[in-house]
Write an enzyme that holds these catalytic residues in place. Structure first.
Site, PDB file in Angstrom:
ATOM      1  CE  LYS A 184      32.530 -33.824 -16.726  1.00  0.00           C
ATOM      2  NZ  LYS A 184      32.146 -32.612 -16.042  1.00  0.00           N
ATOM      3  CE  LYS A 252      26.500 -38.849 -17.837  1.00  0.00           C
ATOM      4  NZ  LYS A 252      27.170 -37.852 -18.657  1.00  0.00           N
TER       5      LYS A 252
HETATM    6  P1  NAP Z   1      20.106 -32.139 -19.098  1.00  0.00           P
HETATM    7  O1  NAP Z   1      19.613 -30.846 -18.581  1.00  0.00           O
HETATM    8  O2  NAP Z   1      19.433 -33.400 -18.661  1.00  0.00           O
HETATM    9  O3  NAP Z   1      20.112 -32.051 -20.713  1.00  0.00           O
HETATM   10  C1  NAP Z   1      20.371 -33.172 -21.519  1.00  0.00           C
HETATM   11  C2  NAP Z   1      20.176 -32.762 -22.965  1.00  0.00           C
HETATM   12  O4  NAP Z   1      20.466 -33.882 -23.822  1.00  0.00           O
HETATM   13  C3  NAP Z   1      18.727 -32.359 -23.296  1.00  0.00           C
HETATM   14  O5  NAP Z   1      18.771 -31.305 -24.243  1.00  0.00           O
HETATM   15  C4  NAP Z   1      18.164 -33.633 -23.900  1.00  0.00           C
HETATM   16  O6  NAP Z   1      17.033 -33.417 -24.728  1.00  0.00           O
HETATM   17  C5  NAP Z   1      19.352 -34.098 -24.700  1.00  0.00           C
HETATM   18  N1  NAP Z   1      19.305 -35.531 -25.027  1.00  0.00           N
HETATM   19  C6  NAP Z   1      19.498 -36.572 -24.190  1.00  0.00           C
HETATM   20  N2  NAP Z   1      19.398 -37.727 -24.841  1.00  0.00           N
HETATM   21  C7  NAP Z   1      19.149 -37.436 -26.136  1.00  0.00           C
HETATM   22  C8  NAP Z   1      18.953 -38.201 -27.315  1.00  0.00           C
HETATM   23  N3  NAP Z   1      19.026 -39.550 -27.275  1.00  0.00           N
HETATM   24  N4  NAP Z   1      18.715 -37.560 -28.467  1.00  0.00           N
HETATM   25  C9  NAP Z   1      18.657 -36.197 -28.514  1.00  0.00           C
HETATM   26  N5  NAP Z   1      18.825 -35.403 -27.436  1.00  0.00           N
HETATM   27  C10 NAP Z   1      19.081 -36.016 -26.261  1.00  0.00           C
HETATM   28  O7  NAP Z   1      21.647 -32.370 -18.747  1.00  0.00           O
HETATM   29  P2  NAP Z   1      22.819 -31.289 -18.569  1.00  0.00           P
HETATM   30  O8  NAP Z   1      23.016 -31.058 -17.122  1.00  0.00           O
HETATM   31  O9  NAP Z   1      22.636 -30.164 -19.499  1.00  0.00           O
HETATM   32  O10 NAP Z   1      24.062 -32.198 -19.033  1.00  0.00           O
HETATM   33  C11 NAP Z   1      24.408 -32.392 -20.399  1.00  0.00           C
HETATM   34  C12 NAP Z   1      25.784 -33.079 -20.464  1.00  0.00           C
HETATM   35  O11 NAP Z   1      26.755 -32.229 -19.800  1.00  0.00           O
HETATM   36  C13 NAP Z   1      25.836 -34.424 -19.739  1.00  0.00           C
HETATM   37  O12 NAP Z   1      26.697 -35.298 -20.412  1.00  0.00           O
HETATM   38  C14 NAP Z   1      26.402 -34.058 -18.371  1.00  0.00           C
HETATM   39  O13 NAP Z   1      27.034 -35.169 -17.754  1.00  0.00           O
HETATM   40  C15 NAP Z   1      27.370 -32.949 -18.737  1.00  0.00           C
HETATM   41  N6  NAP Z   1      27.672 -31.962 -17.686  1.00  0.00           N
HETATM   42  C16 NAP Z   1      26.692 -31.417 -16.907  1.00  0.00           C
HETATM   43  C17 NAP Z   1      27.051 -30.484 -15.922  1.00  0.00           C
HETATM   44  C18 NAP Z   1      26.024 -29.852 -15.014  1.00  0.00           C
HETATM   45  O14 NAP Z   1      26.426 -29.256 -13.994  1.00  0.00           O
HETATM   46  N7  NAP Z   1      24.735 -29.917 -15.300  1.00  0.00           N
HETATM   47  C19 NAP Z   1      28.385 -30.102 -15.762  1.00  0.00           C
HETATM   48  C20 NAP Z   1      29.343 -30.650 -16.602  1.00  0.00           C
HETATM   49  C21 NAP Z   1      28.989 -31.580 -17.564  1.00  0.00           C
HETATM   50  P3  NAP Z   1      15.559 -33.284 -24.070  1.00  0.00           P
HETATM   51  O15 NAP Z   1      15.427 -31.853 -23.667  1.00  0.00           O
HETATM   52  O16 NAP Z   1      14.630 -33.707 -25.135  1.00  0.00           O
HETATM   53  O17 NAP Z   1      15.522 -34.228 -22.879  1.00  0.00           O
END
Ligand code: NAP
Length: 301
Positions: A184, A252
């Site tokens: 990744k 990040k």
């Molecule tokens: P996001 O919308 O910001 O969601 C992050 C999630 O993590 C939320 O549910 C958040 O809870 C939770 N979270 C963060 N810190 C936490 C903690 N300390 N304890 C408990 N829950 C916590 O981000 P996302 O886009 O879905 O991305 C999630 C992961 O997938 C990341 O690692 C990202 O790099 C990866 N990713 C994202 C994409 C994309 O296109 N978006 C593609 C591939 C991979 P809250 O709702 O309370 O904030």
């Protein structure tokens, strides 16, 4: 967790972290008929899945107690550690509720070293771990067309495969724990550099007075085409900076990739430049915008 066959009941599934990616991914597992228990730190985000039939738990521990296979999808390595090991009182983590033989599958993007650390801690409890980060963006999560790169024991991978195939089109076992996250990191280097190339190309087209959409269309259709030009450049040209993938998360991921490379004694000069640009974008206050906002670092918009 027992292997699935036509006679055995479906494994009970848990999903922790219902952000942009986690919510649709958990939804696919529910729609496929797996009994689903979810947790999200901000409880309001569980509502659509609760309405669709998922149980809502009060902690990662409660998810683990109710599940045979537990998915996590949070922001960064410390967040994964918080949900697996427990946050403040250290008794509400997955590790506190999980039973031997269960599988934990992490769909977050975290450091390869964090994945191997968590795997070792879970192994001490007789629990299997797969690092299974994804690529394909919000669209891929919604359409279940993600590519999923999986690190862990091959036999455990095959047990989790029927569920992973509900989430993505290309699901590949790439090696032992940590290999999924290393793959990744490589993906994120490519994505970030392509985004910076897109920003620079659009800046020149704009300065030269070219029609941005026509320029995009023609270069995207030839050898210089990229996923970024096809999917994100139209949004950047339209001034739509809503996030599919947040710029702060890309920043990040570049940090993770550069740290992993440094640990292997490798310098990646172009990745350093991309990191500088994404850090600049975050410093401009755009960390919660989509990665297409990188064009702002070239004076576009
Ligand atoms: P996001 O919308 O910001 O969601 C992050 C999630 O993590 C939320 O549910 C958040 O809870 C939770 N979270 C963060 N810190 C936490 C903690 N300390 N304890 C408990 N829950 C916590 O981000 P996302 O886009 O879905 O991305 C999630 C992961 O997938 C990341 O690692 C990202 O790099 C990866 N990713 C994202 C994409 C994309 O296109 N978006 C593609 C591939 C991979 P809250 O709702 O309370 O904030």
């Amino acid at each position: 967790m027992k292997p699935e066959n036509n006679n055995s009941p479906r494994p009970r599934v848990g999903y922790i972290g219902l952000g942009i990616m986690g919510r649709p991914m958990a939804g696919h597992l529910l729609n496929a008929g797996y009994p689903l228990t979810v947790f999200n730190r901000t409880r309001a985000k569980t509502e659509p899945l609760a309405t669709a039939g998922a149980r809502v738990a009060d902690s990662p521990r409660a998810v683990a107690e109710a599940s045979d296979i537990i998915f996590t999808n949070v922001t960064d390595s410390p967040d994964l550690e918080a949900v697996v090991l427990g946050a403040d009182d250290k008794t509400d983590g997955v590790l506190d509720g999980v039973r031997p033989g269960s599988i934990v599958v992490d769909n977050s993007t975290v450091a390869p070293a964090a994945a191997t650390r968590i795997a070792a801690l879970l192994e001490g409890k007789g629990v299997h771990f797969l690092d299974a980060p994804v690529t394909g963006g919000e669209k891929g999560a919604i359409e279940a067309t993600l590519a999923i790169m999986v690190g862990g024991e091959e036999e455990v991978f095959h047990r989790a495969l029927p569920l992973l195939q509900r989430l993505g089109k290309t699901v590949l076992h790439v090696g032992p724990n940590g290999a999924g996250q290393m793959t990744k990191a490589i993906n994120q280097i490519l994505g970030a550099i392509h985004l910076c190339a897109m920003a620079e190309a659009l800046a020149l087209a704009k300065a030269a007075g070219l029609d941005l959409e026509k320029t995009r269309q023609i270069v995207a259709s030839g050898a210089a085409g990229s996923w970024m030009l096809s999917n994100l450049a139209p949004r950047a040209i339209a001034g739509d900076f809503r996030p599919g993938f947040k710029a702060g998360l890309q920043n990040k991921d570049l940090r993770i990739a550069l740290e992993a490379a440094a640990q292997l004694g490798l310098d990646l000069p172009i990745t350093h430049l991309a990191r500088r640009d994404f850090q600049h974008l975050v410093d401009m206050g755009c960390g919660d915008e989509g990665t297409q906002a990188i064009v702002k670092t070239r004076g576009n918009q």
